[in-house]
Design a protein around this motif. Structure first.
Motif, PDB file in Angstrom:
ATOM      1  N   PRO A 134       0.805  -1.224   0.000  1.00 54.90           N
ATOM      2  CA  PRO A 134       0.000   0.000   0.000  1.00 54.90           C
ATOM      3  C   PRO A 134       0.837   1.272   0.000  1.00 54.90           C
ATOM      4  O   PRO A 134       0.468   2.265  -0.639  1.00 54.90           O
ATOM      5  N   LEU A 135       1.988   1.267   0.699  1.00 55.02           N
ATOM      6  CA  LEU A 135       2.842   2.454   0.717  1.00 55.02           C
ATOM      7  C   LEU A 135       3.503   2.667  -0.637  1.00 55.02           C
ATOM      8  O   LEU A 135       3.601   3.803  -1.128  1.00 55.02           O
ATOM      9  N   ALA A 136       3.959   1.578  -1.257  1.00 52.10           N
ATOM     10  CA  ALA A 136       4.566   1.697  -2.583  1.00 52.10           C
ATOM     11  C   ALA A 136       3.556   2.240  -3.587  1.00 52.10           C
ATOM     12  O   ALA A 136       3.880   3.089  -4.430  1.00 52.10           O
ATOM     13  N   ASN A 137       2.315   1.779  -3.478  1.00 51.35           N
ATOM     14  CA  ASN A 137       1.286   2.274  -4.389  1.00 51.35           C
ATOM     15  C   ASN A 137       0.859   3.695  -4.048  1.00 51.35           C
ATOM     16  O   ASN A 137       0.500   4.469  -4.941  1.00 51.35           O
ATOM     17  N   GLY A 138       0.911   4.050  -2.765  1.00 49.39           N
ATOM     18  CA  GLY A 138       0.653   5.433  -2.397  1.00 49.39           C
ATOM     19  C   GLY A 138       1.697   6.367  -2.974  1.00 49.39           C
ATOM     20  O   GLY A 138       1.381   7.471  -3.441  1.00 49.39           O
ATOM     21  N   LEU A 139       2.968   5.924  -2.944  1.00 45.14           N
ATOM     22  CA  LEU A 139       4.048   6.699  -3.553  1.00 45.14           C
ATOM     23  C   LEU A 139       3.803   6.867  -5.052  1.00 45.14           C
ATOM     24  O   LEU A 139       3.891   7.989  -5.589  1.00 45.14           O
ATOM     25  N   LEU A 140       3.449   5.781  -5.726  1.00 44.51           N
ATOM     26  CA  LEU A 140       3.203   5.857  -7.175  1.00 44.51           C
ATOM     27  C   LEU A 140       2.019   6.776  -7.478  1.00 44.51           C
ATOM     28  O   LEU A 140       2.084   7.606  -8.392  1.00 44.51           O
ATOM     29  N   LEU A 342      -3.167   5.360 -12.301  1.00 46.67           N
ATOM     30  CA  LEU A 342      -3.455   6.080 -11.062  1.00 46.67           C
ATOM     31  C   LEU A 342      -4.593   5.407 -10.298  1.00 46.67           C
ATOM     32  O   LEU A 342      -4.516   5.220  -9.079  1.00 46.67           O
ATOM     33  N   GLY A 343      -5.651   5.042 -11.016  1.00 48.31           N
ATOM     34  CA  GLY A 343      -6.775   4.378 -10.361  1.00 48.31           C
ATOM     35  C   GLY A 343      -6.375   3.064  -9.717  1.00 48.31           C
ATOM     36  O   GLY A 343      -6.774   2.766  -8.582  1.00 48.31           O
ATOM     37  N   ALA A 344      -5.563   2.275 -10.436  1.00 48.14           N
ATOM     38  CA  ALA A 344      -5.117   0.995  -9.886  1.00 48.14           C
ATOM     39  C   ALA A 344      -4.230   1.204  -8.667  1.00 48.14           C
ATOM     40  O   ALA A 344      -4.321   0.459  -7.681  1.00 48.14           O
ATOM     41  N   ALA A 345      -3.372   2.226  -8.712  1.00 54.74           N
ATOM     42  CA  ALA A 345      -2.485   2.497  -7.578  1.00 54.74           C
ATOM     43  C   ALA A 345      -3.284   2.930  -6.347  1.00 54.74           C
ATOM     44  O   ALA A 345      -3.015   2.496  -5.228  1.00 54.74           O
ATOM     45  N   LEU A 346      -4.281   3.791  -6.548  1.00 57.24           N
ATOM     46  CA  LEU A 346      -5.109   4.239  -5.421  1.00 57.24           C
ATOM     47  C   LEU A 346      -5.915   3.077  -4.844  1.00 57.24           C
ATOM     48  O   LEU A 346      -6.067   2.960  -3.619  1.00 57.24           O
ATOM     49  N   ARG A 347      -6.415   2.218  -5.691  1.00 59.47           N
ATOM     50  CA  ARG A 347      -7.177   1.073  -5.201  1.00 59.47           C
ATOM     51  C   ARG A 347      -6.290   0.151  -4.365  1.00 59.47           C
ATOM     52  O   ARG A 347      -6.688  -0.289  -3.283  1.00 59.47           O
ATOM     53  N   ASP A 353      -7.043  -2.209   5.316  1.00 58.10           N
ATOM     54  CA  ASP A 353      -7.534  -1.307   6.361  1.00 58.10           C
ATOM     55  C   ASP A 353      -6.434  -0.890   7.320  1.00 58.10           C
ATOM     56  O   ASP A 353      -6.373   0.265   7.756  1.00 58.10           O
ATOM     57  N   ASP A 354      -5.546  -1.815   7.678  1.00 60.69           N
ATOM     58  CA  ASP A 354      -4.502  -1.529   8.666  1.00 60.69           C
ATOM     59  C   ASP A 354      -3.466  -0.537   8.149  1.00 60.69           C
ATOM     60  O   ASP A 354      -2.850   0.172   8.942  1.00 60.69           O
ATOM     61  N   GLN A 355      -3.258  -0.509   6.831  1.00 58.81           N
ATOM     62  CA  GLN A 355      -2.205   0.332   6.277  1.00 58.81           C
ATOM     63  C   GLN A 355      -2.745   1.512   5.466  1.00 58.81           C
ATOM     64  O   GLN A 355      -1.982   2.260   4.871  1.00 58.81           O
ATOM     65  N   ARG A 356      -4.058   1.698   5.486  1.00 62.50           N
ATOM     66  CA  ARG A 356      -4.659   2.727   4.639  1.00 62.50           C
ATOM     67  C   ARG A 356      -4.185   4.133   5.014  1.00 62.50           C
ATOM     68  O   ARG A 356      -3.841   4.939   4.143  1.00 62.50           O
ATOM     69  N   GLU A 357      -4.158   4.434   6.312  1.00 58.54           N
ATOM     70  CA  GLU A 357      -3.742   5.782   6.713  1.00 58.54           C
ATOM     71  C   GLU A 357      -2.291   6.041   6.344  1.00 58.54           C
ATOM     72  O   GLU A 357      -1.945   7.124   5.861  1.00 58.54           O
ATOM     73  N   ALA A 358      -1.425   5.061   6.573  1.00 57.63           N
ATOM     74  CA  ALA A 358      -0.014   5.220   6.217  1.00 57.63           C
ATOM     75  C   ALA A 358       0.134   5.414   4.713  1.00 57.63           C
ATOM     76  O   ALA A 358       0.946   6.229   4.249  1.00 57.63           O
ATOM     77  N   ALA A 359      -0.652   4.668   3.921  1.00 64.01           N
ATOM     78  CA  ALA A 359      -0.590   4.804   2.467  1.00 64.01           C
ATOM     79  C   ALA A 359      -1.055   6.184   2.035  1.00 64.01           C
ATOM     80  O   ALA A 359      -0.481   6.785   1.120  1.00 64.01           O
ATOM     81  N   MET A 360      -2.096   6.710   2.690  1.00 61.83           N
ATOM     82  CA  MET A 360      -2.596   8.030   2.325  1.00 61.83           C
ATOM     83  C   MET A 360      -1.608   9.127   2.725  1.00 61.83           C
ATOM     84  O   MET A 360      -1.482  10.140   2.028  1.00 61.83           O
TER      85      MET A 360
END
Length: 411
Positions: A134-140, A342-347, A353-360
């Motif tokens: 999730p963090l890698a995809n948040g970065l992307l 972008l859509g795939a990365a955000l999804r 759920d556990d990493q959503r805030e860190a990803a955002m």
């Protein structure tokens, strides 16, 4: 005679190679036409001139073509190469870097060196894979956001050019999605031909190589080189391995990483930001549409590589199109091509759920465009996300780094 073994496709050994060859041609054309605008816009964003951007596009095309042909022939599996499209989007988001274009080339070399080390030292690949998905995809997603906003700006700033591009893209996403980005590019080219930018200087239509000695700037190496390495590995190489595995192939990671990393190092002084395993175009050469017989699909990858070598000759013409276009228009074409990514990365960033805030947190900091002590936002975004995740997991007595299975290397 037909092959009647259970589970094997019924393919005549006398059947020609036209089908996989054509599949490779289509893959190369789709990959090049759908993304070269992103590469040129990225190189311009970090300070390249028209000639330097043209040189980078030429070297990237030749490098990915040559490496793809050699590796596919050597291993007899469809190893299609591509330039790092997320990496080019990262260049657009980074903009002018400390030390200018020579420092950006130094960052390209660092990313290539780290990819070579990943091939020679499997522990480094495993370390990259331990970055939570999730963090890698948040970065992307943070890197892509500013690029994907460009169509909105183009419609407002240059409506006579921007609106037709968006309309063509919308129509093609409904009737021929694979060609939507190419259609948007064609609409932009027609618009620019009818109404070029005033004062646009003459451009070299023939390919040319331009050497610039790379410079080493600590802030740019950390802020651009490290994120370029991470997004190339996670968004391209790992994704490419997944596509190959889904089609029954095990990628020979060591030769792939060392060859693509070495080619990136050699090409960096001439403007190449990096090549890697293809992901989207790999699906066109490794899947059943390339050939019913999996043992013959390597022909499609070789065909794609040869076409990439030829397409490199059009780098000057592609750069001439960019020179005659409002910069926001080319970025708009790039943004439309990257919307699905972008859509795939955000999804993927919000799936856990556990990493959503860190990803955002990773996403918003990466998208902010801030530069602190000469280091750009994507690095700080990943650092902020890991720090937040570590803080919360430390309280729960868990490691902030996800444990992933080791990547198998094959010589």
């Amino acid at each position: 005679m037909l092959d009647d073994q259970p589970g094997r496709p019924r393919v005549s050994p006398r059947s020609g190679i036209l089908h996989p060859v054509l599949a490779g041609v289509v893959a190369a054309l789709v990959g090049f036409a759908g993304a070269f605008a992103i590469v040129l816009a990225g190189l311009h964003a970090v300070g390249a001139s028209d000639a330097q951007a043209s040189s980078g596009l030429l070297v990237l095309s030749v490098s990915m073509g040559a490496v793809g042909v050699v590796l596919s022939l050597r291993h007899r599996i469809p190893l299609t190469m591509a330039w790092s499209t997320p990496g080019a989007a990262l260049l657009i988001a980074a903009g002018h870097v400390q030390g200018g274009y020579p420092a950006a080339l130094g960052a390209f070399m660092l990313a290539g060196l780290l990819i070579v080390l990943s091939g020679l030292w499997p522990a480094l690949t495993r370390a990259i894979l331990t970055i939570p998905g999730p963090l890698a995809n948040g970065l992307l997603a943070g890197v892509l956001l500013s690029v994907c906003l460009a169509p909105v700006h183009a419609v407002v700033e240059v409506p006579r050019l921007g609106i037709p591009v968006v309309v063509v893209w919308l129509i093609l996403t409904r009737v021929a999605r694979r060609w939507a980005a190419i259609g948007a590019l064609a609409a932009a080219a027609i618009g620019v031909a009818l109404d070029p930018v005033s004062g646009a200087g003459p451009a070299h239509l023939l390919p040319q190589l331009t050497w610039v000695t790379p410079a080493l700037n600590a802030g740019t190496l950390i802020g651009l080189g490290l994120p370029l390495f991470v997004v190339t590995m996670v968004s391209q190489n790992v994704a490419g391995v997944s596509v190959l595995r889904a089609n029954g192939y095990e990628a020979p990671l060591r030769p792939v990483l060392t060859a693509t990393g070495a080619a990136s190092i050699v090409g960096a002084p001439m403007g190449a930001h990096g090549i890697n395993l293809a992901a989207i175009t790999a699906a066109l050469t490794a899947g059943p549409d390339a050939d019913p017989d999996p043992s013959r699909r390597w022909i499609a990858a070789v065909s794609a590589g040869v076409v990439c070598l030829v397409l490199g000759l059009g780098a000057g013409l592609a750069t001439a199109l960019l020179a005659a276009s409002p910069p926001v228009l080319i970025e708009a074409v790039a943004g439309l091509a990257l919307l699905a990514t972008l859509g795939a990365a955000l999804r993927a960033a919000t799936a856990d759920d556990d990493q959503r805030e860190a990803a955002m947190i990773t996403f918003v900091v990466s998208a902010s465009g801030v530069t602190v002590i000469g280091i750009s936002a994507p690095f700080w975004g990943l650092l902020a996300g890991l720090a937040f995740l570590g803080w919360h997991r430390a309280r729960a007595g868990r490691s902030p780094i996800a444990r992933e299975p080791a990547v198998r290397q094959r010589a």
